[in-house]
Design an enzyme around this catalytic site. Sequence first.
Site, PDB file in Angstrom:
ATOM      1  N   LYS A  22      -1.416  60.686  10.768  1.00 13.66           N
ATOM      2  CA  LYS A  22      -2.662  61.387  10.466  1.00 13.66           C
ATOM      3  C   LYS A  22      -2.897  61.462   8.959  1.00 13.66           C
ATOM      4  O   LYS A  22      -3.993  61.173   8.469  1.00 13.66           O
ATOM      5  CB  LYS A  22      -2.627  62.793  11.070  1.00 13.66           C
ATOM      6  CG  LYS A  22      -3.945  63.540  10.983  1.00 13.66           C
ATOM      7  CD  LYS A  22      -3.863  64.884  11.734  1.00 13.66           C
ATOM      8  CE  LYS A  22      -3.646  64.680  13.214  1.00 13.66           C
ATOM      9  NZ  LYS A  22      -3.626  65.947  13.978  1.00 13.66           N
ATOM     10  N   ARG A  92      -2.349  71.080  10.542  1.00 15.61           N
ATOM     11  CA  ARG A  92      -2.126  70.193  11.691  1.00 15.61           C
ATOM     12  C   ARG A  92      -0.864  69.365  11.490  1.00 15.61           C
ATOM     13  O   ARG A  92      -0.512  68.996  10.381  1.00 15.61           O
ATOM     14  CB  ARG A  92      -3.308  69.218  11.871  1.00 15.61           C
ATOM     15  CG  ARG A  92      -4.662  69.869  12.078  1.00 15.61           C
ATOM     16  CD  ARG A  92      -5.743  68.796  12.056  1.00 15.61           C
ATOM     17  NE  ARG A  92      -7.078  69.342  12.063  1.00 15.61           N
ATOM     18  CZ  ARG A  92      -7.853  69.442  13.143  1.00 15.61           C
ATOM     19  NH1 ARG A  92      -7.407  69.028  14.315  1.00 15.61           N
ATOM     20  NH2 ARG A  92      -9.066  69.940  13.060  1.00 15.61           N
ATOM     21  N   GLY A 101      -1.091  66.048  21.634  1.00 16.18           N
ATOM     22  CA  GLY A 101      -0.848  67.285  22.367  1.00 16.18           C
ATOM     23  C   GLY A 101       0.575  67.791  22.333  1.00 16.18           C
ATOM     24  O   GLY A 101       0.869  68.837  22.890  1.00 16.18           O
ATOM     25  N   MET A 103       2.507  68.508  19.555  1.00 19.11           N
ATOM     26  CA  MET A 103       2.818  69.466  18.497  1.00 19.11           C
ATOM     27  C   MET A 103       1.595  70.340  18.228  1.00 19.11           C
ATOM     28  O   MET A 103       0.611  70.261  18.947  1.00 19.11           O
ATOM     29  CB  MET A 103       3.318  68.722  17.266  1.00 19.11           C
ATOM     30  CG  MET A 103       4.684  68.084  17.507  1.00 19.11           C
ATOM     31  SD  MET A 103       5.286  67.174  16.085  1.00 19.11           S
ATOM     32  CE  MET A 103       4.169  65.797  16.056  1.00 19.11           C
ATOM     33  N   ARG A 336      -7.188  57.311  14.437  1.00 20.72           N
ATOM     34  CA  ARG A 336      -5.891  56.705  14.747  1.00 20.72           C
ATOM     35  C   ARG A 336      -6.127  55.601  15.764  1.00 20.72           C
ATOM     36  O   ARG A 336      -7.153  55.582  16.436  1.00 20.72           O
ATOM     37  CB  ARG A 336      -4.918  57.747  15.321  1.00 20.72           C
ATOM     38  CG  ARG A 336      -5.397  58.424  16.595  1.00 20.72           C
ATOM     39  CD  ARG A 336      -4.516  59.596  16.967  1.00 20.72           C
ATOM     40  NE  ARG A 336      -5.047  60.343  18.101  1.00 20.72           N
ATOM     41  CZ  ARG A 336      -4.645  61.552  18.462  1.00 20.72           C
ATOM     42  NH1 ARG A 336      -3.707  62.166  17.774  1.00 20.72           N
ATOM     43  NH2 ARG A 336      -5.174  62.158  19.502  1.00 20.72           N
ATOM     44  N   HIS A 454      -6.625  67.086  27.471  1.00 17.71           N
ATOM     45  CA  HIS A 454      -5.175  66.889  27.399  1.00 17.71           C
ATOM     46  C   HIS A 454      -4.679  66.116  28.608  1.00 17.71           C
ATOM     47  O   HIS A 454      -3.912  65.151  28.484  1.00 17.71           O
ATOM     48  CB  HIS A 454      -4.477  68.258  27.316  1.00 17.71           C
ATOM     49  CG  HIS A 454      -2.981  68.163  27.367  1.00 17.71           C
ATOM     50  ND1 HIS A 454      -2.269  68.247  28.540  1.00 17.71           N
ATOM     51  CD2 HIS A 454      -2.077  67.952  26.381  1.00 17.71           C
ATOM     52  CE1 HIS A 454      -0.988  68.110  28.274  1.00 17.71           C
ATOM     53  NE2 HIS A 454      -0.833  67.935  26.981  1.00 17.71           N
ATOM     54  N   SER A 763      28.006  37.849  31.692  1.00 22.85           N
ATOM     55  CA  SER A 763      26.829  38.667  31.966  1.00 22.85           C
ATOM     56  C   SER A 763      27.248  40.116  31.776  1.00 22.85           C
ATOM     57  O   SER A 763      28.176  40.596  32.436  1.00 22.85           O
ATOM     58  CB  SER A 763      26.337  38.445  33.403  1.00 22.85           C
ATOM     59  OG  SER A 763      25.208  39.247  33.653  1.00 22.85           O
ATOM     60  N   CYS A 830      22.593  42.031  32.713  1.00 23.55           N
ATOM     61  CA  CYS A 830      21.995  42.226  34.038  1.00 23.55           C
ATOM     62  C   CYS A 830      21.982  43.687  34.474  1.00 23.55           C
ATOM     63  O   CYS A 830      21.673  43.990  35.619  1.00 23.55           O
ATOM     64  CB  CYS A 830      22.699  41.366  35.082  1.00 23.55           C
ATOM     65  SG  CYS A 830      24.452  41.748  35.282  1.00 23.55           S
ATOM     66  N   TYR A 850      19.703  35.458  27.608  1.00 23.38           N
ATOM     67  CA  TYR A 850      18.722  35.958  28.562  1.00 23.38           C
ATOM     68  C   TYR A 850      18.975  37.418  28.886  1.00 23.38           C
ATOM     69  O   TYR A 850      20.063  37.957  28.641  1.00 23.38           O
ATOM     70  CB  TYR A 850      18.728  35.124  29.855  1.00 23.38           C
ATOM     71  CG  TYR A 850      19.965  35.289  30.713  1.00 23.38           C
ATOM     72  CD1 TYR A 850      20.055  36.311  31.668  1.00 23.38           C
ATOM     73  CD2 TYR A 850      21.047  34.420  30.588  1.00 23.38           C
ATOM     74  CE1 TYR A 850      21.188  36.470  32.443  1.00 23.38           C
ATOM     75  CE2 TYR A 850      22.174  34.568  31.364  1.00 23.38           C
ATOM     76  CZ  TYR A 850      22.254  35.594  32.293  1.00 23.38           C
ATOM     77  OH  TYR A 850      23.372  35.751  33.063  1.00 23.38           O
TER      78      TYR A 850
END
Length: 877
Positions: A22, A92, A101, A103, A336, A454, A763, A830, A850
């Site tokens: 922010k 804020r 929502g 904080m 934002r 909210h 694996s 895996c 992988y």
Amino acid sequence: MTKWVYLFKEGNADMRNLLGGKGANLAEMTGLGLPIPQGFTVTTEACTNYYECGKKISDEVEAQIFEGLKTLEEMQGKKFGDTEDPLLVSVRSGARVSMPGMMDTILNLGLNDVAVEGFAKKTGNSRFAYDSYRRFIQMFSDVVKEVDKAKFEGALDMMKTAKGAKYDTDLTADDLKELINVFKGIYRDALGEDFPQDPKVQLLEAVKAVFRSWDNPRAIYYRRMNDIPGDWGTAVNVQAMVFGNMGDTSGTGVAFTRNPSTGEKQIYGEYLINAQGEDVVAGVRTPEPITKLKEDLPECYDQFMNIAHTLEDHYRDMQDMEFTIQEGKLYFLQTRNGKRTAQAALRIACELVDEGKISPEEAVSRIDAKSLDQLLHPCFDPNAIKMATEIGSALPASPGAATGKVYFTAEAAKLHNEAGLKVILVRLETSPEDIEGMHASEGILTVRGGMTSHAAVVARGMGTACVSGCGEIDINEEEGYFTLGGKTIKEGDYISIDGSTGKIYLGEIQTIPASISGNFDRIMKWADEIRDLKVRTNADTPADALNAVKFGAEGIGLCRTEHMFFDAERIPKIRRMILSKTKEAREIALNQLIPYQKGDFKALYEVMEGRPVTIRFLDPPLHEFLPTSTEEMVALAKDMNVTVEEIAMAKASLHEFNPMMGHRGCRLAVTYPEIAKMQTRAVMEAAIEVKQEKGYDIVPEIMIPLVGEKKELAFVKKVVVETAERVKAYYESDIEYHIGTMIEIPRAALLADEIAEEAEFFSFGTNDLTQMTFGFSRDDAGKFLNAYYDNKIYESDPFARLDQSGVGQLVEMAAQKGRSTRPDIKLGICGEHGGDPSSVEFCHKAGLNYVSCSPFRVPIARLAAAQAALAYPRDKK
């Protein structure tokens, strides 16, 4: 000296880590010359310092806050604490990443009993002045002092009833003066002290409250859900107040530059005349669509549209903007990158590429990989919908179909979800404290609130269906029911909601799998071109394997063979094998299972069409296959021609105090080599026959589980090789095959160089590796992990997100040691971590080949692997 406070004009968008999202955006907007109420940001480092100082603001930080305030006074031409024309500010939160929502915010800070009178005279609007003061007292009491806000809401409702007012805007200045006295009494009764009158005390207390809110339960829970580190802290933004509650030429709103639910390119939002910002997101009053602003205040609307387009062009992404109009003058309070559904995210990313604003690589990097799960969730069966009873409709706040039992509190939703029930949370309006109950629910239905309430924003972020603003609902939480459409729905009754249409139905409705849009395929194609990691699936059935292939799986990384034994026809045979007293008797029982195992493997090979398939040999302790009921024991005794007592004695002999660390995995094959022989025959015969029948190039991958010692693997491997070679000779086949192991015991990671002498692939079974490394059971850890989260010992569930510092170190060590012995060793994962984006990133960085995950998480892994490749190119390691 450390700089703890930055004026908006001193920052820019690149300072997000220091100023928070922010603060960085307010600084950037200031630099763009947009109409921003000026102010300053107290940095995230100041928040960390606050906790390091024992939850105290240091003298140095305090001094810089008041220096910043002095500069703001000069810019605004007003004095903070002045009793005639006071400078009022908002306080804020602003974390690095958007946490809507989670904080806290305080508005109208700087008013007191004297200043409010001067403020009323200066503005010539007593009603506005006293409305601002009562709001400040309520917010300060709730956020800073944790006085139950329901007490203030109750007092407000009583006042409206007594005065015959429908909305708080109908209350007069005198009504509000009376209400302020009531509010101050509530404060005094709760805390034993008067409401603070010194604005400097108010400011410091508010800053501390925002710092504290970084560690409130809902923020901690949100961070855990979204993999946000706890040591980042939040910045605090102190900004000159502008007022949307000054009458019919004032207002406040929230808007998006594109539709956050669908991604459609159109301004989308809501506003309220004569209101402050919290009124819109809290759902206290139902707001108007942003398009109506063109009728109410056309000049403001035109200016708003120009700025909105400027912001999207500047940030090259859909913007979520908050604005206030004070007596006809437009101000932007923040912007934002907007939260959006997965469907909208894909569309927006693809259209931004088509518009030439971003590259395909940027499009891939912008999609939240976890959010793809939303696209794969079921929707209502059209035939079932035709038969359903619609009882109402409201705003389609977050898409998706949900059916479940009605509960009225977050606590009840969470409790019944943990008991295995599907839940729909029905609320007058949700609040940040409801986050855990919302997360536990299939869907959310609210009486109040708009598309930016909210409930709507949080539900969209979680991928949970939500219908909001159903004002026709008459809810009675105390007695546990609500009425809608002439029907009374009690707690525990089923309802269904469609977050895509806003419709609400009575009862439970059947769902069907979701369809995937063309934008999904575009993003996935780009991701596949970028990523280095292959993505396989964990699948034990042809149906699961087929699903995974549709989602882009490039093979099977884990086929759990034990899941194939629980069929009604098969379980008696495996039980007979387990309870047989001789090798010969075990082999007879096992030979009866070969046709079943072989058939299963053939079906998998056919579905995978030559893609690699890793088959794990029998892993769980044998007691898991034994009968538990008397009826089953009687049937097994009859089948084996023994007494029930003998069955019971044999079962008792297999009892283990800690079976997950007992007689399982490769230990079964060491004890009973005939099990490995049977499974090898089934694997090899299936592969050879499918290769001959279908022509697929199949190379079986046989994985020996739970190895911790080279000799252990060598023993089982010898059995496998001898059997496999006999099968090859019988079929006169030259088929290749590979034998590897699961690394799931810490000792295996430590001795991976030795084990790699026998294993052609590793694996990583990170479920068990995590369990063994931490020394606690994944089945029982849930009973105490919450205490670890609450006390900040762990930030996330190590079974859901890979523990990179501990378990990850073992993975990296094993990979390095394995390659030192066998440079071409294939490395994969895996465990369930294979579908977690942060864990996928780790696997990419560790150099694995992988990841393997459940079928519905394959797209998540594909996208996460591409994002990891963009963030950490392997050729630059």
